[in-house]
Design a protein around this motif. Structure first.
Motif, PDB file in Angstrom:
ATOM      1  N   GLY A  25      10.566 -24.647  24.524  1.00 43.00           N
ATOM      2  CA  GLY A  25      10.041 -24.921  23.179  1.00 43.00           C
ATOM      3  C   GLY A  25       8.903 -24.005  22.760  1.00 43.00           C
ATOM      4  N   GLY A  26       8.854 -22.777  23.305  1.00 38.84           N
ATOM      5  CA  GLY A  26       7.801 -21.833  22.942  1.00 38.84           C
ATOM      6  C   GLY A  26       6.692 -21.741  23.978  1.00 38.84           C
ATOM      7  N   THR A  27       6.680 -22.662  24.966  1.00 44.72           N
ATOM      8  CA  THR A  27       5.705 -22.579  26.062  1.00 44.72           C
ATOM      9  C   THR A  27       6.309 -21.807  27.227  1.00 44.72           C
ATOM     10  OG1 THR A  27       4.637 -24.681  25.535  1.00 44.72           O
ATOM     11  CG2 THR A  27       4.436 -23.920  27.808  1.00 44.72           C
ATOM     12  N   TRP A  28       5.564 -20.828  27.719  1.00 46.25           N
ATOM     13  CA  TRP A  28       5.972 -20.077  28.918  1.00 46.25           C
ATOM     14  C   TRP A  28       5.028 -20.453  30.056  1.00 46.25           C
ATOM     15  CZ3 TRP A  28       9.814 -16.166  29.341  1.00 46.25           C
ATOM     16  CH2 TRP A  28      10.491 -15.888  28.148  1.00 46.25           C
ATOM     17  N   GLY A  44      11.092 -19.391  27.919  1.00 40.39           N
ATOM     18  CA  GLY A  44      10.195 -20.270  27.170  1.00 40.39           C
ATOM     19  C   GLY A  44      10.671 -20.505  25.738  1.00 40.39           C
ATOM     20  N   TRP A  45      11.554 -19.621  25.252  1.00 42.22           N
ATOM     21  CA  TRP A  45      12.078 -19.792  23.889  1.00 42.22           C
ATOM     22  C   TRP A  45      13.217 -20.807  23.840  1.00 42.22           C
ATOM     23  CZ3 TRP A  45       8.120 -18.048  21.868  1.00 42.22           C
ATOM     24  CH2 TRP A  45       7.595 -16.777  22.109  1.00 42.22           C
ATOM     25  N   ALA A  46      13.721 -21.248  25.005  1.00 44.11           N
ATOM     26  CA  ALA A  46      14.777 -22.256  25.004  1.00 44.11           C
ATOM     27  C   ALA A  46      14.292 -23.467  24.222  1.00 44.11           C
ATOM     28  CB  ALA A  46      15.132 -22.656  26.428  1.00 44.11           C
ATOM     29  N   GLY A  47      15.164 -24.040  23.447  1.00 40.90           N
ATOM     30  CA  GLY A  47      14.787 -25.207  22.651  1.00 40.90           C
ATOM     31  C   GLY A  47      14.261 -24.833  21.273  1.00 40.90           C
ATOM     32  N   CYS A  48      14.079 -23.525  21.016  1.00 40.02           N
ATOM     33  CA  CYS A  48      13.650 -23.076  19.689  1.00 40.02           C
ATOM     34  C   CYS A  48      14.891 -22.760  18.856  1.00 40.02           C
ATOM     35  CB  CYS A  48      12.776 -21.823  19.792  1.00 40.02           C
ATOM     36  SG  CYS A  48      11.234 -22.067  20.700  1.00 40.02           S
ATOM     37  N   PRO A  60      17.429 -20.649  16.216  1.00 43.05           N
ATOM     38  CA  PRO A  60      17.695 -19.215  16.087  1.00 43.05           C
ATOM     39  C   PRO A  60      16.609 -18.534  15.258  1.00 43.05           C
ATOM     40  CG  PRO A  60      19.717 -20.454  15.751  1.00 43.05           C
ATOM     41  CD  PRO A  60      18.602 -21.461  15.863  1.00 43.05           C
ATOM     42  N   GLY A  61      16.213 -17.324  15.681  1.00 52.61           N
ATOM     43  CA  GLY A  61      15.152 -16.614  14.976  1.00 52.61           C
ATOM     44  C   GLY A  61      14.515 -15.602  15.900  1.00 52.61           C
ATOM     45  N   VAL A  62      13.495 -14.914  15.388  1.00 53.87           N
ATOM     46  CA  VAL A  62      12.793 -13.889  16.161  1.00 53.87           C
ATOM     47  C   VAL A  62      11.474 -14.457  16.672  1.00 53.87           C
ATOM     48  CG1 VAL A  62      11.724 -11.595  16.071  1.00 53.87           C
ATOM     49  CG2 VAL A  62      13.875 -12.017  14.868  1.00 53.87           C
ATOM     50  N   TYR A  63      11.190 -14.219  17.946  1.00 52.13           N
ATOM     51  CA  TYR A  63       9.972 -14.735  18.575  1.00 52.13           C
ATOM     52  C   TYR A  63       9.267 -13.594  19.298  1.00 52.13           C
ATOM     53  CZ  TYR A  63      12.252 -19.136  17.571  1.00 52.13           C
ATOM     54  OH  TYR A  63      12.862 -20.167  16.920  1.00 52.13           O
ATOM     55  N   GLU A  64       7.960 -13.721  19.439  1.00 53.99           N
ATOM     56  CA  GLU A  64       7.214 -12.629  20.061  1.00 53.99           C
ATOM     57  C   GLU A  64       6.142 -13.181  20.995  1.00 53.99           C
ATOM     58  OE1 GLU A  64       5.677  -9.814  17.265  1.00 53.99           O
ATOM     59  OE2 GLU A  64       5.262  -8.358  18.851  1.00 53.99           O
ATOM     60  N   ASN A  65       6.017 -12.552  22.169  1.00 52.92           N
ATOM     61  CA  ASN A  65       4.867 -12.813  23.042  1.00 52.92           C
ATOM     62  C   ASN A  65       4.577 -11.514  23.792  1.00 52.92           C
ATOM     63  OD1 ASN A  65       6.800 -12.652  25.041  1.00 52.92           O
ATOM     64  ND2 ASN A  65       6.324 -14.627  25.958  1.00 52.92           N
ATOM     65  N   LYS A  66       3.767 -11.599  24.853  1.00 54.05           N
ATOM     66  CA  LYS A  66       3.352 -10.359  25.544  1.00 54.05           C
ATOM     67  C   LYS A  66       4.534  -9.639  26.188  1.00 54.05           C
ATOM     68  CE  LYS A  66       2.393 -12.824  29.732  1.00 54.05           C
ATOM     69  NZ  LYS A  66       1.843 -12.827  31.033  1.00 54.05           N
ATOM     70  N   ALA A 104      17.476 -11.151  26.912  1.00 52.08           N
ATOM     71  CA  ALA A 104      16.032 -11.339  27.098  1.00 52.08           C
ATOM     72  C   ALA A 104      15.765 -12.669  27.787  1.00 52.08           C
ATOM     73  CB  ALA A 104      15.328 -11.271  25.749  1.00 52.08           C
ATOM     74  N   GLY A 105      16.762 -13.181  28.516  1.00 47.24           N
ATOM     75  CA  GLY A 105      16.640 -14.479  29.185  1.00 47.24           C
ATOM     76  C   GLY A 105      17.735 -15.395  28.683  1.00 47.24           C
ATOM     77  N   SER A 106      17.617 -16.666  29.073  1.00 48.03           N
ATOM     78  CA  SER A 106      18.641 -17.627  28.677  1.00 48.03           C
ATOM     79  C   SER A 106      18.022 -18.692  27.792  1.00 48.03           C
ATOM     80  CB  SER A 106      19.227 -18.274  29.936  1.00 48.03           C
ATOM     81  OG  SER A 106      19.955 -19.423  29.587  1.00 48.03           O
ATOM     82  N   ALA A 107      18.782 -19.126  26.811  1.00 50.99           N
ATOM     83  CA  ALA A 107      18.315 -20.235  25.970  1.00 50.99           C
ATOM     84  C   ALA A 107      19.177 -21.469  26.216  1.00 50.99           C
ATOM     85  CB  ALA A 107      18.365 -19.830  24.498  1.00 50.99           C
ATOM     86  N   GLN A 108      20.044 -21.404  27.234  1.00 52.29           N
ATOM     87  CA  GLN A 108      20.896 -22.538  27.585  1.00 52.29           C
ATOM     88  C   GLN A 108      20.264 -23.324  28.726  1.00 52.29           C
ATOM     89  OE1 GLN A 108      22.376 -19.629  26.553  1.00 52.29           O
ATOM     90  NE2 GLN A 108      23.115 -20.667  24.742  1.00 52.29           N
ATOM     91  N   GLU A 109      20.651 -24.587  28.839  1.00 50.40           N
ATOM     92  CA  GLU A 109      20.104 -25.415  29.906  1.00 50.40           C
ATOM     93  C   GLU A 109      21.194 -25.720  30.932  1.00 50.40           C
ATOM     94  OE1 GLU A 109      16.888 -26.141  30.245  1.00 50.40           O
ATOM     95  OE2 GLU A 109      16.235 -25.309  28.343  1.00 50.40           O
ATOM     96  N   ILE A 110      20.786 -26.403  32.003  1.00 49.70           N
ATOM     97  CA  ILE A 110      21.664 -26.562  33.160  1.00 49.70           C
ATOM     98  C   ILE A 110      22.926 -27.375  32.846  1.00 49.70           C
ATOM     99  CG2 ILE A 110      20.494 -28.611  34.088  1.00 49.70           C
ATOM    100  CD1 ILE A 110      21.623 -25.708  36.292  1.00 49.70           C
ATOM    101  N   ASP A 111      22.836 -28.333  31.910  1.00 47.60           N
ATOM    102  CA  ASP A 111      24.037 -29.121  31.582  1.00 47.60           C
ATOM    103  C   ASP A 111      25.141 -28.203  31.079  1.00 47.60           C
ATOM    104  OD1 ASP A 111      22.417 -28.601  29.363  1.00 47.60           O
ATOM    105  OD2 ASP A 111      23.070 -30.379  28.274  1.00 47.60           O
ATOM    106  N   GLU A 112      24.762 -27.200  30.303  1.00 45.89           N
ATOM    107  CA  GLU A 112      25.745 -26.257  29.784  1.00 45.89           C
ATOM    108  C   GLU A 112      26.303 -25.374  30.906  1.00 45.89           C
ATOM    109  OE1 GLU A 112      24.072 -24.985  26.002  1.00 45.89           O
ATOM    110  OE2 GLU A 112      25.804 -23.662  25.760  1.00 45.89           O
TER     111      GLU A 112
END
Ligand SMILES: [Zn+2]
Length: 413
Positions: free
Chosen positions: A59-62, A277-281, A283-289, A311-319
């Motif tokens: 949800g945006g927290t890393w 950390g973007w999982a749960g957000c 669709p869109g563009v996100y930025e961090n370090k 750039a990583g996965s936005a899917q969770e383990i159930d999927e």
């Protein structure tokens, strides 16, 4: 105060048999056959809950954020009950010592504040910083923080975490790598090989030193490699290594998932979502370090502005569990065990079983096949293979952690 007894009716995930489970405290008190009133197909499955070795945030927290707080940790942990996860390893990737120290201190504080978080965090995963600096194997890890293995630094981080680092991903070819693996294994930490450009001989040395897992096999490697002598085959062939696979549908093509699981065997395969950390957000563009990332409408997480570079996965383990069933043709039990029993065994955690006395960490779910050309249909646990036109989905009805309902509801039947 004693907890009220929980009773649930569902189908055993191993054979589809209808059962009644009584839970008392944090344990399964009794399991017995049950007889449904209506159609058995309406009953969900019940299985051990999932344990994910690699979660980067939500949800945006890393968890790798230099300014991570205990509050943010708790906020990023709790949504995972909704995916059937009761235990997971918050994962900190390559960073400065100060950044890692802040992260582990925040996780420790969250666990000390909250009993449920302390149960959920069955260990932390330190992925890096002792990995390959080469483009490709390094993946999205920041180059400036990649460094030789340093046992003293690791011990300091372990102390800050309150002894919670249970898994560390290392490239065996880094300076001091083999010595580090030996010391980490001797201290009771599970060592995984990953983000590596090692030769077959260096992989062998790492396994001889005690490494027991390959981190997201098939990713974190050069895109072009020798057709015979390469870092993937060497790990695939070694029976001492389990392999974690990201089966989100984007990191590995379906036929490669099938090949890996067949060669490694379902007993030595571990499913992970490696969610960013973007999982749960949305669709869109996100930025961090780590840079600018984009979640495409398909759910694929890419470097912003293009369609292919992950750039990583936005899917969770159930999927991932549902995908493993359809990609590799394994049974529901095999797929679920790859996301529950196998990682628990690897970490030396209690292995949950559907039997009296077991820890009551359970997930209740329906599996459906969504077809592009026909109606949604329920899936048989015995022969769940879907057609190429179908997509399997796990719909979580309830998650029980330590005997307590943490997500959804227990539907009376
Ligand atoms: Zn990685």
């Amino acid at each position: 105060m004693t907890k009220p007894m929980v009773t649930l009716f569902a189908r055993d995930y191993a054979n589809g048999e209808p059962i009644r489970i009584e839970i008392e405290g944090d344990r399964i008190r009794r399991i017995e056959p049950a007889w449904p009133q209506g159609s058995l197909n309406d009953w969900p499955f019940v299985s051990p809950a999932f344990l994910d070795l690699q979660i980067n945030g939500y949800g945006g927290t890393w968890f790798s954020d230099d300014a991570l707080t205990a509050e943010a940790v708790l906020k990023a942990l709790s949504p995972h009950f909704g995916f059937g996860v009761t235990r997971l390893c918050p994962t900190l990737i390559t960073n400065s010592f100060e950044g890692l120290a802040t992260g582990f201190a925040a996780i420790r504080e969250a666990c000390e504040q909250s009993a449920w978080a302390n149960r959920m965090v069955c260990g932390c995963h330190l992925e890096g910083p002792y990995i390959s600096g080469e483009d490709g194997p390094r993946g999205a890890h920041p180059k400036q923080h990649v460094r030789p293995a340093n046992w003293d630094e690791f011990q300091r981080l372990q102390e800050i975490s309150g002894g919670r680092i249970r898994l560390v991903t290392v490239a065996p070819e880094v300076k001091n790598g083999i010595d580090f693996i030996q010391k980490a294994v001797a201290s009771g930490v599970v060592v995984s090989l990953g983000h590596t450009a090692a030769t077959p001989e260096q992989i062998q040395s790492g396994v001889d030193a005690g490494a027991r897992l390959s981190t997201h096999l098939g990713n974190g490697a050069h895109s072009m490699i020798h057709r015979h002598r390469n870092v993937i085959y060497e790990q695939l062939a070694d029976p001492r290594l389990s392999a974690s696979l990201i089966v989100d549908g984007h990191h590995l093509p379906p036929n490669l998932v099938r090949t890996f699981i067949r060669v490694k065997t379902p007993q030595k395969t571990i499913l992970t979502c490696d969610a960013a950390g973007w999982a749960g957000c949305p669709p869109g563009v996100y930025e961090n370090k780590l840079g600018r990332s984009e979640i495409l409408p398909s759910g694929k997480l890419v470097v912003a502005g293009q369609q292919e570079l992950l750039a990583g996965s936005a899917q969770e383990i159930d999927e991932c569990v549902a995908n493993a069933i359809s990609f590799a043709g394994v049974s529901v039990k095999q797929a679920v065990d790859m996301a529950s029993q196998n990682p628990a065994k690897l970490l030396g955690q209690e292995v949950v079983r559907l039997r009296r006395g077991s820890l009551a960490d359970l997930v209740v779910f329906h599996i459906t096949a969504e077809s592009r050309i026909g109606p949604i249909r329920p899936i048989s646990p015995i022969s769940p293979i879907s057609s190429p036109n179908e997509r399997l989905r796990l719909n979580i009805e309830a998650t029980i952690a330590g005997g307590e309902l943490k997500f959804g509801s227990i539907v009376p039947r």
